[in-house]
Design an enzyme around this catalytic site. Sequence first.
Site, PDB file in Angstrom:
ATOM      1  CD  GLU A  99      -2.852  -1.211   2.341  1.00  0.00           C
ATOM      2  OE1 GLU A  99      -4.010  -1.623   2.185  1.00  0.00           O
ATOM      3  OE2 GLU A  99      -2.385  -0.918   3.456  1.00  0.00           O
ATOM      4  CB  CYS A 112       3.294   7.549   3.078  1.00  0.00           C
ATOM      5  SG  CYS A 112       3.909   6.387   4.291  1.00  0.00           S
ATOM      6  CB  CYS A 119       7.764  -4.780   8.805  1.00  0.00           C
ATOM      7  SG  CYS A 119       9.187  -3.938   9.535  1.00  0.00           S
ATOM      8  CB  CYS A 123       7.214  -1.835  16.132  1.00  0.00           C
ATOM      9  SG  CYS A 123       8.837  -1.406  15.466  1.00  0.00           S
ATOM     10  CB  CYS A 126       3.729  -1.445  13.889  1.00  0.00           C
ATOM     11  SG  CYS A 126       3.716  -1.388  12.102  1.00  0.00           S
ATOM     12  N   GLY A 169       7.111  -1.727   5.948  1.00  0.00           N
ATOM     13  CA  GLY A 169       8.503  -2.166   5.936  1.00  0.00           C
ATOM     14  C   GLY A 169       9.457  -1.189   6.576  1.00  0.00           C
ATOM     15  CB  SER A 201      10.777   6.716   8.454  1.00  0.00           C
ATOM     16  OG  SER A 201      10.412   6.361   9.764  1.00  0.00           O
ATOM     17  CG  LEU A 225      13.063   7.943  20.551  1.00  0.00           C
ATOM     18  CD1 LEU A 225      14.342   7.150  20.357  1.00  0.00           C
ATOM     19  CD2 LEU A 225      13.397   9.361  21.014  1.00  0.00           C
ATOM     20  CG  ASN A 226       7.757   5.069  18.494  1.00  0.00           C
ATOM     21  OD1 ASN A 226       7.319   6.153  18.137  1.00  0.00           O
ATOM     22  ND2 ASN A 226       8.094   4.130  17.639  1.00  0.00           N
ATOM     23  CG  ASN A 300      -4.555   5.880  13.994  1.00  0.00           C
ATOM     24  OD1 ASN A 300      -5.572   6.555  14.042  1.00  0.00           O
ATOM     25  ND2 ASN A 300      -3.433   6.301  13.417  1.00  0.00           N
ATOM     26  CB  CYS A 343       1.287   6.337  11.503  1.00  0.00           C
ATOM     27  SG  CYS A 343       3.014   6.031  11.637  1.00  0.00           S
TER      28      CYS A 343
END
Length: 356
Positions: A99, A112, A119, A123, A126, A169, A201, A225-226, A300, A343
């Site tokens: 996508e 984007c 991936c 994470c 995600c 990814g 990124s 970073l998160n 989200n 995201c």
Amino acid sequence: MDTEMTSTTKTDLKNLTLLALEKFLQGQGKERFRATQIFKWIYQHDAGSFEEMTNISKELRAELEATACISSLVPEAVEEGSDGTRKYLFSLADGNSVETVLIPIEGRNTLCISSQAGCAMGCEFCLTGTFKLTRNLTTAEIVNQIMAVRRDVRASGEEIRNIVMMGMGEPLHNLDNVIPAIQIMIDGNGLQLSNRRVTVSTCGLVPEMERLGREIPNVNLAVSLNATTDELRDRIMPINRRYPIRELLRACREFPLPGRRKVTFEYVMLGGVNDTLEDAKRLLRLISDIPNKVNLIPFNEHEGCGFRAPTQAAIDAFHKYLIDRHVTVITRDSRGGDISAACGQLKGRLEKPGPA
Ligand code: SF4
């Protein structure tokens, strides 16, 4: 509708940078300058066949036809969100799909793009990461996402202004294909995008950050970073166990950003996990000696994920704390949330096949 042309024997010219195309032609005993002509046909005139290349001799065109091809992608589906965000689904030749999301912000289109199907980074928050890595995208598949969407936006007289490699990814996990794709994007004979307008990124692959900086020193760097402690980051981003925060920040400090450009730190705010003022304070301490800006991304919520969205009060307090201390902060609204284009929500068609 799968329109990607590939061939096991022919070379897809969209996998080649200008330099590689020169070598390819030289290998066939052709003049180097032909490469520039062909490159312009492909990227500036969007030629899909050698026939269209009218300033190239018939003989050369026939030879190219026998040894090379020019792939393209056509979206299989396009969904538009209520805020104008458009999500394109592309089927790849082998049945995988990816996508790509077009985000119109104040008349400037940001695209984007994806770099992998799935991936491997895992994470926790995600959706893409929950589907594991299926495979790396080729250089051609990366640039073809841009070209397919460019066709669409040009039809309404617009252009793509910015490219962000934040789709499906981890781009730095596929550097062998991502670097040539960026070279094609920023080549004056290629897609002609300014390197100021291309952002890569990463979740923090330190050696690959160093390689990116060496090979394409002028692109923008965004770091996901998160978390502000290794304890939390180890838990929500497994890559941190290999490259902890201190090492990641050292690589950011050493990344060769030109002039006044800044590293973008992305911070997905997870309700009750990393959204307190203490987190904001630690964040500021961590990044204050790096030219920085911060993107706050309220999480989200998606199905099957244990995390919650932060409260508006937590978002506002975090944002204000940083702004009051002169940090450039953008709190991203959840663009594309209604079409799962936001995201961490991209998944292509990665769900396990159900009963027919
Ligand atoms: S946040 Fe990025 S690096 Fe992490 S799993 Fe998702 S796509 Fe991969």
